[in-house]
Design a protein around this motif. Structure first.
Motif, PDB file in Angstrom:
ATOM      1  N   TYR A 141       0.828  -1.139   0.098  1.00 30.82           N
ATOM      2  CA  TYR A 141      -0.018   0.109  -0.172  1.00 30.82           C
ATOM      3  C   TYR A 141       0.814   1.182   0.012  1.00 30.82           C
ATOM      4  O   TYR A 141       0.677   2.114  -0.921  1.00 30.82           O
ATOM      5  N   SER A 142       1.726   1.287   0.857  1.00 28.89           N
ATOM      6  CA  SER A 142       2.948   2.375   0.957  1.00 28.89           C
ATOM      7  C   SER A 142       3.382   2.782  -0.442  1.00 28.89           C
ATOM      8  O   SER A 142       3.546   3.835  -0.896  1.00 28.89           O
ATOM      9  N   LYS A 159       1.002   4.411  -2.700  1.00 34.23           N
ATOM     10  CA  LYS A 159       0.747   5.729  -2.320  1.00 34.23           C
ATOM     11  C   LYS A 159       1.642   6.646  -2.673  1.00 34.23           C
ATOM     12  O   LYS A 159       1.298   7.598  -3.173  1.00 34.23           O
ATOM     13  N   THR A 198      -8.816   8.270   5.977  1.00 34.32           N
ATOM     14  CA  THR A 198      -8.838   8.035   4.467  1.00 34.32           C
ATOM     15  C   THR A 198      -9.847   7.001   4.380  1.00 34.32           C
ATOM     16  O   THR A 198     -10.159   6.726   3.009  1.00 34.32           O
ATOM     17  N   ASP A 201      -1.143  16.416   2.333  1.00 31.64           N
ATOM     18  CA  ASP A 201      -1.689  15.374   2.811  1.00 31.64           C
ATOM     19  C   ASP A 201      -1.643  14.889   4.174  1.00 31.64           C
ATOM     20  O   ASP A 201      -0.378  14.418   4.540  1.00 31.64           O
ATOM     21  N   LEU A 208      -4.230   5.737  -6.280  1.00 34.93           N
ATOM     22  CA  LEU A 208      -2.980   5.453  -5.828  1.00 34.93           C
ATOM     23  C   LEU A 208      -2.196   5.943  -6.672  1.00 34.93           C
ATOM     24  O   LEU A 208      -1.961   5.295  -8.026  1.00 34.93           O
ATOM     25  N   LEU A 211       1.980  14.783  -1.422  1.00 34.94           N
ATOM     26  CA  LEU A 211       2.774  13.854  -0.631  1.00 34.94           C
ATOM     27  C   LEU A 211       4.072  14.109  -0.451  1.00 34.94           C
ATOM     28  O   LEU A 211       4.641  13.481   0.278  1.00 34.94           O
ATOM     29  N   GLY A 263      -4.445   1.939   5.802  1.00 32.60           N
ATOM     30  CA  GLY A 263      -4.769   2.296   4.441  1.00 32.60           C
ATOM     31  C   GLY A 263      -5.309   0.929   3.825  1.00 32.60           C
ATOM     32  O   GLY A 263      -6.311   0.984   3.107  1.00 32.60           O
TER      33      GLY A 263
END
Length: 669
Positions: A58-59, A62, A199, A230, A509, A565, A613
């Motif tokens: 996920y990271s 992202k 989120t 963010d 994403l 970001l 997330g």
């Protein structure tokens, strides 16, 4: 307790070159046998590998940064050692860290390449994703084994191994690891709940643009100058770990893109109200800042990243040539498996058999994409060649600067593979899938080989059995491949990769690296026009950064990523800077404790934010899911909601500052 009583400090020559004829004696001597490859160490290693794989996937999608797994896992391993009546040995903790650390390598290989297939609407089956990662991961381990003695033993004291040094120090200071593990879990829980709420539901605004202020809104409308933020814990932790210099360079790239290039393009293009300028599809006069960024500036960032990656390759040419020769000599005259415990690899026959099986699997996989034997053999040969060749490059890079030039080497793989396959008449969607599958395998191989050399060096310092480390690496590859394949498949149902598609309301994403790979392969395989001028402008910017001795890849990534970001990462970098200054003023043990606590908390913010997330993505799979399940009365008011979000983010920063110093204060009371 008596089991680890003798393992308290590394030898004095652990980090220095050895005089001729002198052998390094590790923390656990070769003559001493401690529990190492146990059910406990393997089970915990696999469990943590899966958890960090999901979080890292996920990271990475992202913000384009894969969460480092090995160091947090080494801290957790020390804490877990206290759960059992017989405390885990340092060698068991090496196994836990080694298996769990595979997560970062496999995830990097997967998320840097395979989301490109989703962006291209070639949606791969999760089983295909798993097989690509599995083949690449196994090749990465297998091709690194013959290089282990050279990098780990022969180059002892000549290569710094920054990451391996940190892991080793954590494992050696076992008593401190227990409290660090509790702190890591605390920060993980806080960030997990924080990021999950912001989120997943309408609690408070995630993105801040402050356009409820008249002046800010006027700048956005008239000059296309938009500053966004963010406000989540994950990126705060990421910026802290990156440090002030890297976060400043990352944010500087975003400033150039969003506050310089976007307004410039708007100023020139607004006088063309009826003509769309390639590659955008609508006139610039009708675009907002985000559309200008996606339509033009993003391609400048792609050119900068590609060029920065190629600079990394050019800088490594000498190392590549030397390592390639070492690998050939190692294959030709391999040292026997018999020998002291701390210098015993798996057998050469096992290694060669593994390469043969992996090659057959790769060939069968590619054979499902095309029926041409020539194309299959060419694809197989390129995959094996790049995986073998780049394994040594990755090991050298990690051992020297703890940075693996994954993007540059993967882009080189795509470019060369596309040029070669086009000569065989392979193009279009078939060619795109074929090339990206190869790129996924090569990217995973070099990512895993870079991670593995760190593990092997830590094991060398501490006295692990190399053969045991090598065997469990394959278990970690299997677990991480399955986890990342299923995670990407799940995220693809609830998110868009790359950029928002017309009519698709799903959250985006950014998947920056995969978007770059997609642009490369699509340009070659679809024979469509390529925005060479924009790519060239990015290349020139990367060249300028190199001339100024600024890390071009970090700056280029900042240009490509959305500004929202980059800005919270800068806050994290400044927080690390000020805490570092405070630790310097304190000095000694109190100062060192502040630095250690800060890194642990930042790692927890990254882990918790990423897991939050993923949990949010899981909620979106529930039938009837709605973000209004949790909605605050003030959410619809931009001014109130953004102010609340900013205040809570400031509170998160205060938590990092306060908690980093709390243990020192408790110790003094």
């Amino acid at each position: 307790m008596p089991v680890v009583a003798e393992t308290k400090a590394l030898p004095e020559n652990a980090y220095t070159t050895l005089p001729p004829g002198t052998a390094y004696e590790p923390l656990v001597p070769a003559s001493k046998v401690l529990p190492e490859l146990t059910v406990r160490s393997v089970a915990w290693g696999l469990f943590l590998c899966v958890i960090f794989t999901v979080a890292s996937a996920y990271s990475g999608l992202k913000v384009g940064q894969v969460m480092e797994a090995a160091i947090p896992i080494s801290i957790l391993a020390i804490g877990l050692a206290r759960v059992y009546r017989r405390r885990s040995t340092v060698l068991e903790n090496v196994i836990i860290t080694g298996i769990g650390g595979v997560a970062g390598g496999v995830v990097a290989g997967a998320i840097f390449t395979l989301p490109a297939l989703y962006i291209l609407k070639l949606d791969p089956h999760p089983l295909q994703t798993i097989l690509i990662c599995l083949a690449g991961g196994c090749l990465g381990v297998l091709f690194l084994i013959p290089l282990r003695r050279y990098f780990v033993r022969d180059m002892h004291g000549r290569l710094p191994y920054p990451e391996a040094t940190a892991i080793t120090e954590v494992l050696v200071t076992g008593e401190k690891g227990g409290s660090q593990a509790r702190l890591l879990l605390e920060a993980t829980a806080i960030a997990g709940v924080y990021d999950f709420l912001v989120t997943t539901f309408h609690v408070w605004k995630e993105y801040l643009d402050f356009q409820f202020l008249g002046t800010v809104r006027a700048l956005a409308e008239r000059a296309k100058v938009v500053v966004s933020f963010d406000a989540i814990g994950f990126i705060l932790g990421l910026g802290y770990v990156m440090g002030p210099r890297s976060s400043l360079i990352l944010c500087a790239g975003g400033v150039l893109s969003n506050l310089v290039l976007v307004p410039l393009i708007w100023m020139i293009g607004r006088h063309l109200p009826d003509a769309a300028v390639y590659p955008a599809q609508i006139p610039i006069a009708h675009m907002n800042a985000a559309q200008i960024f996606r339509g033009y500036v993003r391609f400048v960032g792609v050119g900068a990243i590609a060029t920065a990656g190629l600079f990394g390759i050019l800088k490594s040419l000498k190392i590549v040539a030397g390592s390639f020769g070492v690998a050939l000599r190692a294959f030709r005259r391999s040292e026997p498996a018999a020998g002291v415990r701390t210098d015993r690899d798996i057998t050469v026959m096992s290694m060669l058999a593994g390469v043969a099986v992996s090659a057959v699997c790769v060939g069968i996989f590619l054979g499902r994409l095309t029926s041409s034997p020539a194309v299959i053999l060419t694809g197989l040969g390129l995959t094996l060649l790049f995986s073998f060749f780049f394994a040594s490059v990755a090991a050298n890079a990690i051992a020297t600067v703890a940075r693996n030039p994954v993007s540059g080497m993967t882009m080189l793989t795509i470019i060369i593979s596309s040029v070669v396959l086009l000569r065989f008449g392979v193009s279009g969607t078939t060619g795109m899938f074929f090339v990206m599958a190869m790129a996924g395998m090569v990217c995973t191989a070099l990512s895993v080989s870079g991670q593995a050399i760190t593990d092997f060096k830590a094991g060398y310092w501490l006295g692990s059995t190399p053969a045991a480390q090598e065997k469990v690496k394959f278990l970690g590859v299997i677990a991480a491949s399955v986890a990342v394949g299923l995670t990407i498949g799940m995220l693809a149902q609830t998110f868009q990769f790359g950029e928002a598609a017309p009519g698709d309301a799903r959250v985006v994403l950014p998947s920056p690296q995969a978007s770059i790979m997609k642009a490369l392969v699509e340009g070659f395989m679809s024979r469509q026009p390529v925005a060479y001028l924009l790519f060239g402008a990015g290349a020139a910017i990367a060249l300028i950064m190199e001339m100024l001795e600024v890390p071009a890849l970090i700056f280029a990534l900042g240009m490509y990523l959305p500004l929202e970001l980059n800005t919270p990462a800068l806050v994290g970098g400044f927080l690390a800077h000020f805490l570092g200054k405070r630790s310097e003023r304190l000095g000694g043990e109190p100062g060192r404790a502040v630095r250690e606590q800060g890194v642990v908390i930042a790692s927890g913010l990254m882990a918790g934010g990423a897991l939050g997330g993923v949990f949010g993505a899981a909620c979106r799979l529930i039938p009837g899911y709605n973000e209004d399940w949790i909605r605050t009365p003030f959410y619809g008011s931009d001014s109130v909601s953004q102010i609340v979000s900013a205040a809570l983010f400031a509170a998160l920063c205060w938590y990092v500052w306060w908690r980093s110093q709390r243990r020192r204060e408790e110790a003094q009371s």
